[in-house]
Design a protein around this motif. Structure first.
Motif, mmCIF file in Angstrom:
data_model
loop_
_atom_site.group_PDB
_atom_site.id
_atom_site.type_symbol
_atom_site.label_atom_id
_atom_site.label_comp_id
_atom_site.label_asym_id
_atom_site.label_seq_id
_atom_site.Cartn_x
_atom_site.Cartn_y
_atom_site.Cartn_z
ATOM 1 N N THR A 123 0.837 -1.192 0.000
ATOM 2 C CA THR A 123 0.000 0.000 0.000
ATOM 3 C C THR A 123 0.875 1.247 0.000
ATOM 4 O OG1 THR A 123 -0.143 -0.159 2.403
ATOM 5 C CG2 THR A 123 -1.948 -1.109 1.130
ATOM 6 N N GLY A 124 0.279 2.339 -0.407
ATOM 7 C CA GLY A 124 0.996 3.605 -0.457
ATOM 8 C C GLY A 124 0.472 4.565 0.581
ATOM 9 N N LEU A 125 0.402 5.839 0.211
ATOM 10 C CA LEU A 125 -0.091 6.873 1.105
ATOM 11 C C LEU A 125 -1.552 7.144 0.758
ATOM 12 C CD1 LEU A 125 2.975 9.291 1.014
ATOM 13 C CD2 LEU A 125 2.465 7.467 2.638
ATOM 14 N N TRP A 126 -2.402 7.037 1.749
ATOM 15 C CA TRP A 126 -3.837 7.153 1.516
ATOM 16 C C TRP A 126 -4.333 8.537 1.920
ATOM 17 C CZ3 TRP A 126 -5.428 1.775 3.846
ATOM 18 C CH2 TRP A 126 -5.015 0.776 2.958
ATOM 19 N N GLY A 127 -4.473 9.386 0.967
ATOM 20 C CA GLY A 127 -4.993 10.716 1.245
ATOM 21 C C GLY A 127 -3.902 11.729 1.448
ATOM 22 N N ILE A 128 -4.227 12.964 1.147
ATOM 23 C CA ILE A 128 -3.228 14.028 1.175
ATOM 24 C C ILE A 128 -2.732 14.297 2.585
ATOM 25 C CG2 ILE A 128 -4.828 15.969 1.478
ATOM 26 C CD1 ILE A 128 -3.191 17.338 -0.843
ATOM 27 N N SER A 129 -3.503 13.927 3.602
ATOM 28 C CA SER A 129 -3.092 14.186 4.984
ATOM 29 C C SER A 129 -1.880 13.356 5.388
ATOM 30 C CB SER A 129 -4.258 13.898 5.941
ATOM 31 O OG SER A 129 -4.632 12.537 5.872
ATOM 32 N N GLU A 130 -1.623 12.261 4.671
ATOM 33 C CA GLU A 130 -0.481 11.406 5.027
ATOM 34 C C GLU A 130 0.831 11.897 4.433
ATOM 35 O OE1 GLU A 130 -0.969 7.276 4.559
ATOM 36 O OE2 GLU A 130 -2.887 7.186 5.602
ATOM 37 N N TRP A 131 0.756 12.873 3.571
ATOM 38 C CA TRP A 131 1.984 13.421 2.977
ATOM 39 C C TRP A 131 2.606 14.436 3.926
ATOM 40 C CZ3 TRP A 131 4.294 12.004 -1.614
ATOM 41 C CH2 TRP A 131 3.580 11.102 -2.405
ATOM 42 N N LYS A 132 3.882 14.265 4.194
ATOM 43 C CA LYS A 132 4.617 15.160 5.080
ATOM 44 C C LYS A 132 5.546 16.052 4.247
ATOM 45 C CE LYS A 132 2.624 12.759 8.243
ATOM 46 N NZ LYS A 132 1.365 13.275 8.838
ATOM 47 N N GLY A 133 5.907 17.183 4.796
ATOM 48 C CA GLY A 133 6.819 18.079 4.093
ATOM 49 C C GLY A 133 6.089 19.027 3.163
ATOM 50 N N ASN A 134 6.843 19.590 2.221
ATOM 51 C CA ASN A 134 6.316 20.628 1.339
ATOM 52 C C ASN A 134 6.503 20.279 -0.132
ATOM 53 O OD1 ASN A 134 8.046 22.370 3.695
ATOM 54 N ND2 ASN A 134 5.859 22.808 3.517
ATOM 55 N N TRP A 135 5.573 20.780 -0.934
ATOM 56 C CA TRP A 135 5.865 20.899 -2.353
ATOM 57 C C TRP A 135 6.947 21.953 -2.487
ATOM 58 C CZ3 TRP A 135 3.533 18.504 -6.645
ATOM 59 C CH2 TRP A 135 2.434 17.695 -6.364
ATOM 60 N N ILE A 136 7.945 21.681 -3.339
ATOM 61 C CA ILE A 136 9.027 22.660 -3.493
ATOM 62 C C ILE A 136 9.347 22.886 -4.966
ATOM 63 C CG2 ILE A 136 10.095 22.240 -1.236
ATOM 64 C CD1 ILE A 136 12.159 20.459 -2.628
#
Length: 887
Positions: A123-136
Motif C-alpha cells: 500500500t501507499g499513502l492514503w490521502g493528502i493528509s499522510e503526505w509530510k513536508g512541502n511541495w518545493i
C-alpha cells in the motif's frame, strides 16, 4: 476420423492438453506485485494453467508474514469460496498505509495437500493528509527555460530494513540516489488535470540504502504542466500553468523497529541544470558545458546552490499511479544512413514509432548538434515535417519542432537523449554547425509507450492482413502514454473519438485496463456540472465548445462497458455510472423535440461520402442510453433501467422515422456509413435487417469493394457485413491493396496507420494515427469469431462465430482473457476446414457455424446441434478440433 484429421488432433491435444493445473498470473489491481497502491479493497485475479474445465474450491489468504501466507495462514484475511471465477476483491481487516502484504491462493481440494501460490502488494499513502513536508520548486518564473536540479544529503546511522520513496510532481521528474537513476520508467508522472488530481509514483529503494552516506537528486521537467511551446491548443495559457514542483516522502524503516520520513522542504538545495529547454511538445535542448558533475552524489559542493522554495500544492488530491508505466520498450538500429553534406546526415529507422533517439558524438566543446525527427522525406531525401507541424505556432526559431539540440562539452565521446520529451518519427536528421562524421552506430532509436502486455495475436496466410495487424498495434502503442492519444507528433492529445472507436482493438491485443480506468478518472475530472465533456482529455479547457458531442465523447459510456465485457469487472461501470447518467441527461435536455441531435463532428475524414452528423450523433446518443439502461439493470437500479430503456427505444424510433425508407430498406442516401452504422448498432428493425444488409452489400459492390467511410464508419463497415452474411465481402474490403484501403497504406510503406485514406492529401496527414484502427478488432471478431458473451462477460463464456472466408487458406486468432488463452484457428483443406479452438479453464464456449454442410469433431457428435444451415455446440474448457465441410 481420417489419418490426417487424427494427426491434427493428436498434435493439438498434446500441446494444449499437457499443461499442469497450476495457479498462475497472480495480480493485484491488474498489476504484478505492485507497490504504492491506494485502494482499500484491492482486486485479486489469477488464472489456472490447465487444459480442462477445472471446478475448484479456492482458499485465499492475506497477511504481512510471507512464510505464514505461503502455508495458508492469513492474519488479515482468510476466505474460502466455491467455483469462484478468477477475481475477488479484498474484504478482510482494514489495510494499513505504507505496508507490504502477501496474498496466496490454493485449490481447496479435500484429502490432498494444498499448494499455495504467493504474490504481494504494498500500500501507499492514503490521502493528502499522510503526505509530510512541502511541495518545493526553485522559482516562480514560468518562462525560465532551464530545468532545475534539487539535491539533499543524508547520513544513515542505523541498519535499514526497507526504504520506500513516494514522489508526486506537477511536471515530470527523474529521481536519483547516489548518482543512479531510480526505476526504468519514462515520463513520470503521467498526464492528468493537474489542478484537480496529481499522481504519485512509488519506488522500493532499499538496495540504495546499504551505505551510510546518501545523496538524493531530482531533475524536474515541464511536461504538460508548464507548457512553454506555443501551438493552436494554447496549453501555454493553461490555468494551472506554473514552474514545475514536486513532493517527496521517503519512508525508511530500520531493523530496530524505528522509522523516519525524509521529506521535501526548504532544506533541499537547487540549481539550474544543463537541460536548457524541455518541451513535451517540441524537443529538448542540452548544453553539456553547464553540467555539474557529481550533482547527485554525496560530497558534492552545493554552497553556491539556493535553498528550495516551498509552494502551494497544484491540487487537493494526490492518488497512486497504479498503471503500467511508460517505458522504452524496443531498441531500433538504423536501416540506412545517408550523407547530405559534411554537416548533415539522415537516418532511416526502418519503421514509424513514438519515442526518442540517443546520439553518440565526439567533437570540440561548443559544437552544436540538431537532431530533427520526421515521418517522411522530401524529394531530395531531407526530412520533411510539413505533415505534422501544421498546428505549431512558434514565436521565433529557438524552439524547433520535433528537434533536440545538444551542445557538446568537448569531453570525449558524449551521449545525449531527451528525458522529458518524445516524438513520432521514422527518419532522423543529424546536423551540426561543424563538419562531422557519424555511422549507423552513432544513433539509436527507442520505442516508448505505456508498457502494457500483449494479450492477442493474429496470423494468416495473407501477408497484407498480417502487416495491417502489425501496423494497427504499432499505431495503438505509439498512442498510449498513460492515456490514449491521437498521434505522437503533431498533437499528443487524448481525442475521445479515436479512443472509443478503437477500444476493442486495444483490449483484444493488450492488457490495458489500468490505463483506461485511469483515463476514466480523467473524464470525471473534466466533466462539467451539466454533464458536458471536452473532445480531448485531459485538457486545460480546450474542447468544450468544439469537437465534442455524442459521436466523440461517448467514451464515458462505451469504454466502461467494453472493460466490463472483456474483463467481467464492473468497477468502471460503478465508478462512472453517475457521469454517464449526467452526460445522457444533458443530451436529452439539449436534443431536438424528436429525440435527434446533430451535436458532434460526424464521420471524420471520409473517403468521399459525407454522412449527416444528425444521423451518426443520434446513433451514439442511442448507444449511450442503451449502455446506461443495461448498466442500471446490472446495478439493480430498476427505475433508471425502465427510464433509459424507454429513452433508447424512443431514440431508435426517431432515427428510423427520419432516416429509414422502409420500402427500399435504405438509410439516408445509402452511404456505407449510414447502412453499416444502423446495422452494427442495432438501429434496424428486425424485419428489415436482411434487406438493409443486402443494400449495404450492393453499395460496397458499387464502390468497387472498397471502403467509403470515415472514422465512425470504420467501426461499423466490416462488422456489419460479416455479422449479416457477407463475411467474404468484408474480407475482400479489408484486404484490398489499392486506394482507398488499409492495404494501400501498407503497399506504400506504412508501418503504422495513417490519418487520411489519401496519402497525397494536403491535410490530416499524420502517418501514425490510431483513428482508423478498428480493423484490428474486426480480425478477431469477423474472421476469428472470438466475442465476449454479454450474458457472461469477461469471456466466462466465449462466443465463437468464425468465418471461413474465401481467399484465405489459414487463420489463427489468439486472445488471453481473464481465464486464459482463447484460440480460434482454421486451415482450409479443399472444400473442408480443419477448425481448432481452445476454451480456457473455468470457462465455457459456444461455437456457432453458418452455411456449413456437415461437421465432424473429436468429441461426441451428439453434442452438435443442427438447425438448417446453422450448427452450434456448447463446449467445456479444453482443446477441440472440428472438421467442417462447407456448402
Amino acid at each position: 476420423m481420417d489419418l490426417k484429421f487424427y494427426c491434427h488432433f493428436l498434435l493439438f491435444f498434446l500441446f494444449y492438453g499437457s499443461q499442469a493445473n497450476e495457479i498462475i498470473d497472480l495480480k493485484t489491481e491488474y498489476l504484478t506485485n505492485p507497490i504504492g497502491i491506494d485502494v482499500t479493497n484491492p482486486r485479486f485475479s489469477w488464472k489456472i494453467k490447465s487444459s480442462e474445465h477445472y471446478n475448484s474450491h479456492y482458499h485465499l489468504v492475506v497477511g504481512t508474514d510471507s512464510s505464514e501466507v505461503a502455508i495458508g495462514i492469513g492474519q488479515y484475511w482468510s476466505t474460502k469460496f466455491v467455483n469462484y471465477e478468477n477475481r475477488i476483491s479484498y474484504a478482510g481487516k482494514k489495510l494499513e498505509a505504507s505496508t507490504k502484504y502477501y496474498w496466496a491462493i490454493a485449490k481447496d481440494t479435500p484429502n490432498s495437500k494444498k499448494v499455495y501460490y504467493v504474490s504481494s502488494f504494498a500500500t501507499g499513502l492514503w490521502g493528502i493528509s499522510e503526505w509530510k513536508g512541502n511541495w518545493i520548486t526553485d522559482t516562480s518564473d514560468v518562462n525560465l527555460k532551464p530545468a532545475p536540479y534539487f539535491r539533499k544529503e543524508l547520513s544513515i546511522n542505523k541498519v535499514v530494513a526497507t526504504a520506500t520513496a513516494y514522489i508526486t510532481a506537477a511536471g515530470l521528474f527523474e529521481f536519483y540516489i547516489n548518482g543512479k537513476k531510480i526505476g526504468d520508467h519514462f515520463l513520470d508522472p503521467v498526464y492528468t488535470r493537474f489542478d484537480r488530481r496529481n499522481t504519485y509514483v512509488t519506488f522500493d529503494v532499499t538496495p540504495h540504502f546499504k551505505t551510510r552516506k546518501i545523496a538524493l537528486g531530482i531533475l524536474l521537467g515541464n511536461g504538460w504542466y508548464n507548457h512553454q511551446s506555443t501551438a493552436v491548443w494554447n496549453f501555454d495559457k493553461a490555468g494551472w500553468r506554473n514552474r514545475p514542483r514536486f513532493l517527496l516522502n521517503l519512508k525508511v524503516d530500520y531493523t530496530d523497529g524505528s522509522s523516519e520520513i525524509i521529506r521535501s522542504d526548504s532544506s533541499w538545495k537547487t540549481s539550474l541544470s544543463p537541460v536548457i529547454l524541455n518541451s513535451i511538445y517540441t524537443g529538448e535542448h542540452v548544453d553539456a558545458r553547464l553540467e555539474q558533475k557529481g550533482w547527485n552524489m554525496h560530497g558534492f559542493d552545493d554552497n553556491t546552490w539556493e535553498n528550495a522554495i516551498p509552494v502551494a500544492a497544484p491540487s487537493s488530491r494526490i492518488v497512486a499511479q497504479s498503471i503500467q508505466p511508460i517505458r522504452l520498450t524496443d531498441t531500433l538500429k538504423p536501416v540506412s544512413l545517408t550523407k547530405l553534406n559534411d554537416t548533415s546526415y539522415v537516418y532511416d529507422m526502418g519503421r514509424n514509432i513514438s519515442g526518442i533517439t540517443q546520439l553518440k558524438v565526439e567533437s570540440k566543446g561548443g559544437t552544436t548538434f540538431w537532431v530533427t525527427h520526421a515521418e517522411q522525406l522530401d524529394s531530395v531525401g531531407n526530412v520533411d515535417l510539413a505533415n505534422i507541424d501544421v498546428h505549431y505556432r512558434p514565436t521565433d526559431d529557438s524552439d524547433p519542432f520535433q528537434t533536440d539540440i545538444y551542445t557538446l562539452s568537448g569531453d570525449g565521446l558524449e551521449i545525449f537523449s531527451p528525458k522529458f520529451n518524445y516524438k513520432g518519427f521514422q527518419y532522423v536528421r543529424v546536423t551540426s554547425d561543424q563538419p562531422f562524421v557519424v555511422d549507423k552506430e552513432s544513433l539509436t532509436g527507442y520505442f516508448a509507450h505505456s508498457d502494457v502486455s500483449q494479450t492477442g495475436t493474429i496470423t494468416s496466410s495473407n501477408d497484407i492482413i498480417n502487416k495491417i495487424w502489425d501496423a494497427t498495434n504499432a499505431a495503438y502503442l505509439s498512442n498510449l502514454f498513460g492515456y490514449p492519444t491521437d498521434c505522437p507528433q503533431r498533437e499528443k492529445n487524448g481525442w475521445t473519438g479515436d479512443a472509443h472507436i478503437n477500444i476493442e482493438t486495444g483490449l483484444y491485443n493488450f492488457d490495458a485496463i489500468t490505463i483506461y480506468e485511469k483515463w476514466m478518472a480523467d473524464h470525471r475530472d473534466e466533466q462539467q456540472p451539466n454533464g458536458v465533456l471536452p473532445s480531448i482529455i485531459p485538457t486545460w479547457g480546450w474542447g468544450y465548445d468544439w469537437g465534442n458531442g455524442p459521436d466523440w465523447t461517448s467514451t464515458i459510456a462505451i469504454i466502461p462497458w467494453e472493460l466490463y465485457q472483456f474483463y467481467g469487472d464492473d468497477t468502471a461501470l460503478i465508478d462512472n455510472y453517475e457521469a454517464i447518467k449526467k452526460y445522457v441527461n444533458h443530451i436529452t435536455e439539449t436534443c431536438q423535440e424528436n429525440r435527434l441531435t446533430d451535436w458532434g463532428l460526424g464521420d471524420w475524414v471520409p473517403v468521399k461520402s459525407v454522412t449527416p452528423r444528425e444521423f451518426t450523433s443520434s446513433i451514439y446518443y442511442f448507444v449511450d442510453a442503451t449502455i446506461l439502461a443495461k448498466t442500471a439493470k446490472h446495478l439493480e437500479k430498476e427505475e433508471d433501467y425502465k427510464f433509459y430503456s424507454r429513452l433508447a427505444t424512443d431514440i431508435r424510433n426517431a432515427i428510423n422515422i427520419k432516416f429509414l425508407n422502409r420500402e427500399t430498406g435504405i438509410y439516408g442516401q445509402g452511404f456505407q456509413t449510414e447502412l453499416s452504422a444502423a446495422l452494427y448498432w442495432d438501429i434496424v428493425p428486425e424485419d428489415l435487417r436482411s434487406k438493409v444488409a443486402e443494400n449495404l452489400y450492393k453499395r460496397v459492390l458499387a464502390d468497387d469493394k472498397h471502403i467509403d467511410v470515415g472514422l465512425l464508419g470504420t467501426k461499423t463497415i466490416l462488422g456489419a457485413l460479416s455479422e449479416n452474411g457477407y463475411a467474404d465481402l468484408a474480407y475482400e474490403v479489408a484486404s484490398q491493396e489499392t486506394f482507398p484501403s488499409w492495404g494501400w497504406w501498407i503497399k506504400n510503406g506504412a508501418t503504422t496507420l495513417y490519418e487520411n485514406w489519401d496519402i497525397a492529401a494536403t491535410s490530416d496527414i499524420s502517418r501514425n494515427h490510431i483513428m482508423f484502427g478498428a480493423i484490428g478488432a474486426w480480425l478477431y471478431k469477423g474472421i476469428g469469431g472470438i466475442y465476449p458473451d454479454p450474458n457472461a462477460p469477461g469471456f466466462k463464456n466465449v462466443l465463437l462465430k468464425p468465418n471461413f472466408v474465401t481467399g484465405l487458406d489459414t487463420f489463427t486468432a489468439k486472445h488471453t482473457g481473464p481465464f486464459g488463452e482463447i484460440v480460434s484457428s482454421w486451415q482450409r483443406d479443399g472444400n473442408k476446414i480443419i477448425y481448432k479452438t481452445v476454451i480456457p479453464p473455468n470457462s465455457t464456449g459456444t461455437l456457432q457455424l453458418n452455411n456449413v454442410k456437415d461437421v465432424w469433431s473429436d468429441g461426441d457428435k451428439s453434442e452438435i446441434n443442427r438447425l438448417g444451415d446453422s450448427i452450434s455446440t456448447n463446449l467445456k474448457a479444453g482443446a477441440y478440433i472440428f472438421k467442417i465441410e462447407l456448402k
